[in-house]
Design a protein around this motif. Structure first.
Motif, mmCIF file in Angstrom:
data_model
loop_
_atom_site.group_PDB
_atom_site.id
_atom_site.type_symbol
_atom_site.label_atom_id
_atom_site.label_comp_id
_atom_site.label_asym_id
_atom_site.label_seq_id
_atom_site.Cartn_x
_atom_site.Cartn_y
_atom_site.Cartn_z
ATOM 1 N N TRP A 152 0.874 -1.171 0.000
ATOM 2 C CA TRP A 152 0.000 0.000 0.000
ATOM 3 C C TRP A 152 0.907 1.215 0.000
ATOM 4 O O TRP A 152 1.762 1.368 0.891
ATOM 5 C CB TRP A 152 -0.901 0.010 1.241
ATOM 6 N N MET A 153 0.738 2.077 -1.001
ATOM 7 C CA MET A 153 1.688 3.178 -1.160
ATOM 8 C C MET A 153 0.962 4.517 -1.194
ATOM 9 O O MET A 153 -0.012 4.689 -1.927
ATOM 10 C CB MET A 153 2.490 2.987 -2.453
ATOM 11 N N ARG A 154 1.460 5.451 -0.409
ATOM 12 C CA ARG A 154 0.903 6.806 -0.447
ATOM 13 C C ARG A 154 2.023 7.829 -0.331
ATOM 14 O O ARG A 154 3.098 7.537 0.182
ATOM 15 C CB ARG A 154 -0.168 7.010 0.625
ATOM 16 N N PHE A 155 1.748 9.028 -0.849
ATOM 17 C CA PHE A 155 2.761 10.070 -0.803
ATOM 18 C C PHE A 155 2.890 10.628 0.608
ATOM 19 O O PHE A 155 1.886 10.886 1.285
ATOM 20 C CB PHE A 155 2.430 11.192 -1.795
ATOM 21 N N GLY A 156 4.129 10.803 1.046
ATOM 22 C CA GLY A 156 4.390 11.419 2.341
ATOM 23 C C GLY A 156 4.454 12.934 2.205
ATOM 24 O O GLY A 156 4.429 13.486 1.097
#
Ligand code: GDP
Ligand code: PGA
Ligand code: MN
Ligand code: MN
Length: 605
Positions: free
Chosen positions: A299-303
């Motif tokens: 699961w990837m999201r922008f920091g």
């Protein structure tokens, strides 16, 4: 009806009213003999596995060889994911797109409602609260699986964070994904159970608009451990679309160079195409170190810093057994040696250990995955090609300490890979994000035994997500394009395509693979750091054979060159196939991917 009273057990360990109401509703519909709320304790695991061993579903392995571990055999018809029986039941059929089976939600609920009626008779219904990803995440993703399979309950303890600690964090009103599973095999009073109950009628149904999962008829992992493919990919991909993140079929690894520089890499390969192996890779080149964060889902999201951060929502490995041994994947073998594992559809040795094809010289006698005597002369493999080990991630000797960090790890590179005998080079870097999305969108691979159906047929498998995109694949590709538009290009992961499976004219693999893939990872890192050269080919930036570190590798230069070769005549065959693939998405396909195809055509000229 009150679930706890039906059970005649202790009261439900939660005050969550929606959860209690749902459990009561399912109890009334499926009429189990008893209801058990899973607490996730070791004592519960002992109870479940003990009962399964008494019932003959599990065989306890030799505790000196594989402590606290068990061997399971499925019904021979229930051995893999059933893509033909997997449905995305969106309200609008167009939301399912051309790559998913669709049925209207109310129609599916009616149909399954009938099948579920009384379907747990004579069985125990387990209520399994679980959390995908760390429990201390800012926005923990909860689910509750209801199942009539003790095998599923035991497997969920390995694969997810589950039980009482999850209920505690859920409190009285947290959102959760209800995930209902039944093997579809009610027992009449006095009726003896079979070793592996299941039903010829199977449905793996997803309701993306209401975020629900209904699975019926199969006990096999990908169809029954609903936190995995059903929640963490199909439902989560819809959440991710709506909330601006990505739910992907990717391993996550940490790579440390001899100069102690750290890069995190995510890689998407279709099922049974090398994720678990790459995630646990033991580099064959000096000074390089790989640590594991995940082997199947990211699961990837922008920091806040603009970088893309990845979290593994799972808590265990559900890995392909055949091909795994001390030479190919020693870290998987070390993980399994600690025990606490379930093995399904592998072979049993006479001294109570497991065996499968790829472990070297076979023993003189085995019990095969059908339960029959097996000798090396038997002809058929002893283990099903999709036989699996299910083992806790915490036992992995090269587990990266960050695996449990709810913030995730910043990804430097994304690899898209497939299983292709021809055409696709060992490695190619994309020119930019959009070209990388094009590589992912046009990814192709030979089908494997991980899904029911023909094996070895080349099909397009966008981002290795074909069976797992919970919405329209054209919208999914647009989501990938859009995420890149809004991001700082310098901070976006660089995208590469890999193919460990190219073969020579004689049918041999051209590239030795496994630990030697560290040599490809090294080139990837050198590209990230701007220290390696590349040849500009029509399909991307490909290393000259001399740019791959082959020190200590016994590989003919001609083989390496052939593995890296980009043959315009082979690629000319791909172009119309890609056009046909894109055409089915109509207006939904981002126009920029057509532009990418045009420029590929142009470069091939
Ligand atoms: P996953 O299902 O994507 O996690 O794939 P696995 O890592 O479990 O590998 C699937 C199968 O491919 C196993 O039989 C592996 O032994 C085999 N495999 C994995 N990596 C390589 C590789 O680099 N080269 C070759 N030839 N086979 C591989
Ligand atoms: P895999 O996981 O990707 O490791 O094969 C199971 C699956 O995708 O069915
Ligand atoms: Mn998978
Ligand atoms: Mn795997």
């Amino acid at each position: 009806m009150d679930a706890a009273t039906t059970a005649g057990l202790s009261p439900a360990p939660t005050t969550h009213s929606r959860l209690l109401a749902w459990v009561a509703e399912v109890t009334a519909l499926t009429t189990p003999a008893r209801v058990v709320w899973c607490d996730g304790s070791d004592g519960e695991w002992q109870r479940l596995t003990g009962q399964l061993a008494d019932a003959g579903t599990l065989v306890r392995l030799n505790p000196e060889l594989k402590p606290n571990s068990f061997w399971a055999r499925t019904d021979p018809s229930d051995v893999a994911r059933v893509e033909e029986r997997t449905f995305i039941c969106s309200v609008d059929p167009d939301d399912a797109g051309p790559t998913n089976n669709w049925m209207a939600p109310e129609e599916m609920k009616q149909l399954l409602g009938e099948l579920y009626r009384g379907c747990m008779a004579g069985r125990t219904m387990y209520v399994i609260p679980f959390c995908m990803g760390p429990l201390d995440a800012a926005d923990p993703k909860f689910g509750v699986e209801i199942t009539d399979s003790a095998y599923v309950a035991a497997s969920m303890k390995i694969m997810t964070r589950m039980g009482t600690p999850v209920l505690d964090v859920m409190g009285a009103d947290a959102e959760f994904v209800p995930a209902l599973h039944s093997v579809g095999a009610p027992l009449a009073p006095g009726q003896a159970d079979v070793m592996w109950p299941c039903n010829d009628t199977k449905y793996i149904a997803h309701f993306p608009d209401t975020r629900e999962i209904w699975s019926y008829g199969s006990g096999y992992g990908g169809n029954s451990l609903l936190g995995k493919k059903c929640y963490s990919l199909r439902i989560a991909s819809v959440m991710a679309r709506d909330e601006g993140w990505l739910a992907e079929h990717m391993l996550i690894l940490k790579l440390t160079s001899p100069q102690q520089k750290v890069h995190y890499v995510a890689a998407a390969f279709p099922s049974a195409c090398g994720k678990t192996n790459l995630a646990m890779l033991e580099p064959t080149i000096g000074g390089w170190k790989v640590e594991t964060l995940g082997d199947d889902i990211a699961w990837m999201r922008f920091g806040d810093d603009g970088r893309l951060y990845a979290v593994n929502p799972e808590y265990g490995f559900f890995g392909v057994a055949p091909g795994t041994d001390d030479s190919t994947n020693p870290n998987a073998m070390r993980t399994l040696a600690q025990g606490n594992s379930l093995f399904t559809n592998v072979a049993l040795t006479d001294d109570g250990d497991v065996w499968w094809e790829g472990m070297g010289t076979p023993p003189a006698h085995l019990t095969d995955w059908h339960g029959n005597d097996w000798t090396p002369g038997s002809g058929a493999p002893s283990s099903h090609p999709n036989s699996r080990f299910c083992t806790p991630i915490s036992q992995c000797p090269i587990l990266a300490p960050e695996y449990d960090d709810p913030r995730g790890v910043p990804i430097s590179a994304i690899l898209f890979g497939g299983r292709r005998k021809t055409t696709v080079p060992l490695v190619a870097q994309s020119r930019d994000w959009i070209h990388g999305v094009f590589m992912g969108a046009t990814l192709s691979s030979e089908t494997t035994a991980a899904a029911v159906g023909q094996v070895g047929v080349v099909r397009r498998d966008p981002m290795a997500m074909l069976p797992f995109i919970g919405y329209h694949a054209g919208d999914y590709l647009a989501h990938w394009v859009d995420l890149g538009k809004d991001a700082d290009p310098d901070k976006l992961p660089k995208i590469f395509q890999v193919n460990w499976f190219r073969r020579g004219d004689d049918g041999r693999f051209l590239w030795p693979g496994y630990g030697e893939n560290s040599r490809v990872l090294k080139w990837v890192v050198e590209r990230l750091e701007g220290t390696a050269g590349a040849v500009d080919t029509p399909v991307g930036l490909v290393p000259h054979p001399a740019a791959i570190d082959t020190e200590g590798l016994d590989l003919a230069y001609a083989d390496l060159a052939a593995a890296l070769h980009v043959d315009p005549t082979e690629w000319a065959v791909e172009v119309p196939q890609i056009a046909a693939w894109f055409n089915q998405f109509g207006e939904k396909l981002p126009g920029i991917l057509w532009t990418e195809l045009d420029s590929l055509k142009e470069r091939l000229r």
